[in-house]
Write a protein that holds these residues in place. Structure first.
Motif, PDB file in Angstrom:
ATOM      1  N   ALA A 102      45.154  45.137  30.799  1.00 44.89           N
ATOM      2  CA  ALA A 102      44.295  45.936  31.691  1.00 44.89           C
ATOM      3  C   ALA A 102      45.118  46.945  32.499  1.00 44.89           C
ATOM      4  CB  ALA A 102      43.507  45.018  32.612  1.00 44.89           C
ATOM      5  N   GLY A 103      46.368  46.637  32.762  1.00 46.51           N
ATOM      6  CA  GLY A 103      47.276  47.569  33.469  1.00 46.51           C
ATOM      7  C   GLY A 103      46.864  47.882  34.890  1.00 46.51           C
ATOM      8  N   GLU A 104      46.199  46.953  35.538  1.00 42.40           N
ATOM      9  CA  GLU A 104      45.742  47.216  36.899  1.00 42.40           C
ATOM     10  C   GLU A 104      46.745  46.792  37.960  1.00 42.40           C
ATOM     11  OE1 GLU A 104      41.991  45.417  37.563  1.00 42.40           O
ATOM     12  OE2 GLU A 104      40.916  46.711  36.162  1.00 42.40           O
ATOM     13  N   ALA A 105      47.784  46.043  37.572  1.00 43.16           N
ATOM     14  CA  ALA A 105      48.684  45.488  38.578  1.00 43.16           C
ATOM     15  C   ALA A 105      50.133  45.598  38.128  1.00 43.16           C
ATOM     16  CB  ALA A 105      48.323  44.028  38.842  1.00 43.16           C
ATOM     17  N   ASP A 106      51.014  45.693  39.114  1.00 40.91           N
ATOM     18  CA  ASP A 106      52.447  45.627  38.853  1.00 40.91           C
ATOM     19  C   ASP A 106      52.876  44.164  38.820  1.00 40.91           C
ATOM     20  OD1 ASP A 106      52.748  48.373  38.751  1.00 40.91           O
ATOM     21  OD2 ASP A 106      53.041  48.549  40.930  1.00 40.91           O
ATOM     22  N   TYR A 107      53.830  43.848  37.942  1.00 39.94           N
ATOM     23  CA  TYR A 107      54.304  42.474  37.842  1.00 39.94           C
ATOM     24  C   TYR A 107      55.672  42.483  37.185  1.00 39.94           C
ATOM     25  CZ  TYR A 107      52.575  43.250  33.126  1.00 39.94           C
ATOM     26  OH  TYR A 107      52.343  43.779  31.899  1.00 39.94           O
ATOM     27  N   THR A 108      56.329  41.335  37.223  1.00 38.24           N
ATOM     28  CA  THR A 108      57.624  41.149  36.580  1.00 38.24           C
ATOM     29  C   THR A 108      57.528  39.995  35.593  1.00 38.24           C
ATOM     30  OG1 THR A 108      58.389  39.588  38.259  1.00 38.24           O
ATOM     31  CG2 THR A 108      58.807  41.955  38.671  1.00 38.24           C
ATOM     32  N   ASP A 109      58.538  39.882  34.739  1.00 40.57           N
ATOM     33  CA  ASP A 109      58.549  38.768  33.782  1.00 40.57           C
ATOM     34  C   ASP A 109      58.582  37.425  34.498  1.00 40.57           C
ATOM     35  OD1 ASP A 109      58.523  40.579  31.725  1.00 40.57           O
ATOM     36  OD2 ASP A 109      60.708  40.609  31.481  1.00 40.57           O
ATOM     37  N   LYS A 110      59.286  37.376  35.597  1.00 46.07           N
ATOM     38  CA  LYS A 110      59.340  36.142  36.372  1.00 46.07           C
ATOM     39  C   LYS A 110      57.955  35.756  36.868  1.00 46.07           C
ATOM     40  CE  LYS A 110      61.514  34.083  40.423  1.00 46.07           C
ATOM     41  NZ  LYS A 110      62.448  34.305  41.575  1.00 46.07           N
ATOM     42  N   GLN A 111      57.166  36.785  37.322  1.00 44.76           N
ATOM     43  CA  GLN A 111      55.819  36.502  37.818  1.00 44.76           C
ATOM     44  C   GLN A 111      54.917  36.025  36.670  1.00 44.76           C
ATOM     45  OE1 GLN A 111      55.144  40.352  39.762  1.00 44.76           O
ATOM     46  NE2 GLN A 111      54.940  39.251  41.720  1.00 44.76           N
ATOM     47  N   LEU A 125      48.515  46.685  43.355  1.00 42.40           N
ATOM     48  CA  LEU A 125      47.705  47.358  42.338  1.00 42.40           C
ATOM     49  C   LEU A 125      48.338  48.683  41.963  1.00 42.40           C
ATOM     50  CD1 LEU A 125      44.125  46.698  43.805  1.00 42.40           C
ATOM     51  CD2 LEU A 125      45.277  45.452  41.953  1.00 42.40           C
ATOM     52  N   THR A 126      48.079  49.102  40.726  1.00 44.80           N
ATOM     53  CA  THR A 126      48.712  50.334  40.221  1.00 44.80           C
ATOM     54  C   THR A 126      47.936  51.591  40.554  1.00 44.80           C
ATOM     55  OG1 THR A 126      47.586  50.008  38.090  1.00 44.80           O
ATOM     56  CG2 THR A 126      49.820  49.111  38.313  1.00 44.80           C
ATOM     57  N   ASP A 127      46.710  51.479  41.051  1.00 44.48           N
ATOM     58  CA  ASP A 127      45.961  52.706  41.337  1.00 44.48           C
ATOM     59  C   ASP A 127      46.445  53.327  42.647  1.00 44.48           C
ATOM     60  OD1 ASP A 127      44.937  51.109  43.296  1.00 44.48           O
ATOM     61  OD2 ASP A 127      42.927  50.929  42.449  1.00 44.48           O
ATOM     62  N   PHE A 128      45.816  54.434  43.037  1.00 42.92           N
ATOM     63  CA  PHE A 128      46.267  55.212  44.196  1.00 42.92           C
ATOM     64  C   PHE A 128      46.152  54.436  45.503  1.00 42.92           C
ATOM     65  CE2 PHE A 128      41.723  55.782  44.100  1.00 42.92           C
ATOM     66  CZ  PHE A 128      41.348  55.871  45.423  1.00 42.92           C
ATOM     67  N   ARG A 129      45.355  53.362  45.505  1.00 43.35           N
ATOM     68  CA  ARG A 129      45.161  52.610  46.747  1.00 43.35           C
ATOM     69  C   ARG A 129      46.387  51.790  47.117  1.00 43.35           C
ATOM     70  NH1 ARG A 129      39.832  49.610  44.808  1.00 43.35           N
ATOM     71  NH2 ARG A 129      41.174  49.481  42.972  1.00 43.35           N
ATOM     72  N   GLU A 130      47.142  51.351  46.106  1.00 43.02           N
ATOM     73  CA  GLU A 130      48.336  50.545  46.312  1.00 43.02           C
ATOM     74  C   GLU A 130      48.047  49.328  47.197  1.00 43.02           C
ATOM     75  OE1 GLU A 130      51.420  53.049  47.793  1.00 43.02           O
ATOM     76  OE2 GLU A 130      51.714  54.049  45.876  1.00 43.02           O
TER      77      GLU A 130
END
Length: 461
Positions: A102-111, A125-130
């Motif tokens: 969905a690509g809506e959030a930032d994450y890492t492999d650890k997460q 979140l990855t949108d402009f609202r952050e």
């Protein structure tokens, strides 16, 4: 288009060289730059803290949901409806892969590993609202909760900060523009009045009742304009009087010189005419010399050469110098001069006493009394020169020290009308003052008061 650029650039350059333009620059520097720095620091630091708090709350909410579902009391949907409310938004995904795609959030492999292990993870979140989010697993599905876009602490703080900044900037801009406009309007009045004075209108007045520096400047300008107007009047009057005063002796000298050229003039008449020419020439020389001295006083080209000497002895010497004059009238002298050591310009002060004494002798009737008194009290020296002559009308008293002014020109045809002006200048140069007391038929008394600061000997300047 090219023709407009230099004109616009010139106007812009001229604008920034005005007080209005410079105040705008100062305003931007003093108001907006500190505000921007404060806003940036506040926004960055405080917003990070709020985001951390929201992330912790989201993490707690996720753990609560997992607990409710794990206990078997609620289904995933029931637990979400119970906990989420109006301030959070939830979305569900069939698997971690769907959530990642969905690509809506930032994450890492650890997460991702923590999410697969059943833990609650948080991020942005990855949108402009952050906005922050929390993701977790419920009944085999991945749920992600985040703050409501229109009802959350981060958005409210951000909007409040921006609106506050804009409000302060707007109000500050209006106030500073009003202040600048008020200030420059007053300065423009002074500038406009200065232009009128430059063009010769000395009657201009600035109406400014302010108690600040500009108000002081306006009042000083009005005083200056009044002085210039007075000086202009005096200069015109002086020029007219000077033309008359110089014309009289010159015309007399020309007339008698023409008479001397006649062959039929008797010897005794020649001597008489020559004596008249000599007298008028001396008067003209005295007039020029006195005017030169007064001019030097006006332009502050004469400086005091102070020395310590006996003031009473100086006045006595001046009285002796005029002995032929007061003996001719057989005047009775009343002298009361106590010993007084004083520091001042000996030569200039000598001219003061000679002028006053000569004036007193000239106005004293035959066989009358002439008085010269000195008194030292209260730290000042007071010298009075009195005669018993015809006195001075009250209408002439205020102008008696003006140049070329003579209350009775018929009786003072030999005078220049400059003696008392010279006396006043010299006395004031020594820090003293001269006044006159007189009334018709009761004579006149000229009073010289010298300040106590000059009684004690001082070093020469």
């Amino acid at each position: 288009m090219g023709a407009w650029l230099p004109v616009g650039g010139t106007h812009m350059k001229r604008f920034f060289h005005t007080i209005y333009g410079r105040f705008l620059i100062i305003f931007i520097g003093l108001l907006f730059i500190p505000m921007m720095i404060s806003f940036t620091l506040l926004f960055t630091i405080q917003l990070d803290r709020i985001r951390e708090d929201v992330e912790l709350q989201l993490n707690d909410q996720g753990e609560i949901l997992q607990t409710l579902v794990t206990s078997g009391s609620f289904t995933a949907e029931e637990a979400v409806d119970l906990v989420i409310g109006d301030i959070l938004v939830s979305r569900s995904y069939d698997s971690i892969a769907d959530w990642r795609n969905a690509g809506e959030a930032d994450y890492t492999d650890k997460q991702i590993g923590q999410l697969e292990a059943g833990q609650v993870i948080t991020g942005t979140l990855t949108d402009f609202r952050e906005l922050p989010y929390a993701a977790f697993e419920l009944s085999g599905e991945i749920y992600m909760i985040s703050p409501n876009l229109n009802n959350n602490q981060i958005t409210q703080f951000r909007d409040t900060t921006i609106y506050s900044f804009l409000a302060v900037a707007l109000i500050g801009s209006l106030l500073i523009l009003f202040a600048i406009s008020f200030l420059t309007r007053r300065l423009k009045q002074i500038s406009k009045a200065s232009r009128q004075v430059y063009e010769g209108n000395y009657a201009v007045k600035i109406q400014d009742n302010g108690n600040d520096e500009i108000g002081d400047l306006a009042r000083q300008f009005n005083q200056m304009a009044e002085e210039l107007e007075t000086n202009e009047y005096l200069n015109k009057e002086l020029s007219a009087v000077m033309a008359h005063e110089f014309k009289t002796p010159v015309s007399s000298m020309i007339g008698f010189a023409a008479l001397l050229q006649k062959e039929v003039v008797p010897d005794e008449k020649r001597i008489e005419y020559a004596a008249v020419i000599e007298r008028e020439a001396k008067r003209l020389a005295q007039l020029s010399s006195t005017l030169l001295k007064l001019s030097k006083f006006d332009h502050k080209l004469i400086h005091l050469t102070k020395e310590s000497y006996l003031l009473d002895e100086q006045i006595r010497e001046c009285i002796l110098m005029l002995q032929p004059h007061w003996e001719t009238k057989e005047l009775e002298l009343e002298i009361n001069l106590p010993e007084c050591t004083w520091t001042g310009d000996r030569e200039l002060m000598s001219q003061v006493w000679i002028n006053l004494l000569k004036n007193a002798v000239q106005h004293s009737p035959q066989y009358e009394k002439l008085s010269v008194k000195m008194d030292i009290s209260d730290g000042e020296i007071r010298v009075e020169v009195s005669d018993t002559g015809e006195g001075i009308d009250p209408q002439h008293l205020e102008r008696i020290f003006e140049r070329f002014y003579q209350a009775d020109r018929t009786r003072n045809a030999s005078g220049t009308g400059l003696g008392l002006s010279l006396v006043k200048k010299i006395v004031e140069l020594h820090g003293g003052q001269v006044t006159v007391q007189s009334s018709p038929g009761n004579g006149s008394t000229f009073i010289i008061i010298l300040p106590d600061t000059l009684i004690k000997p001082e070093s020469n300047e």
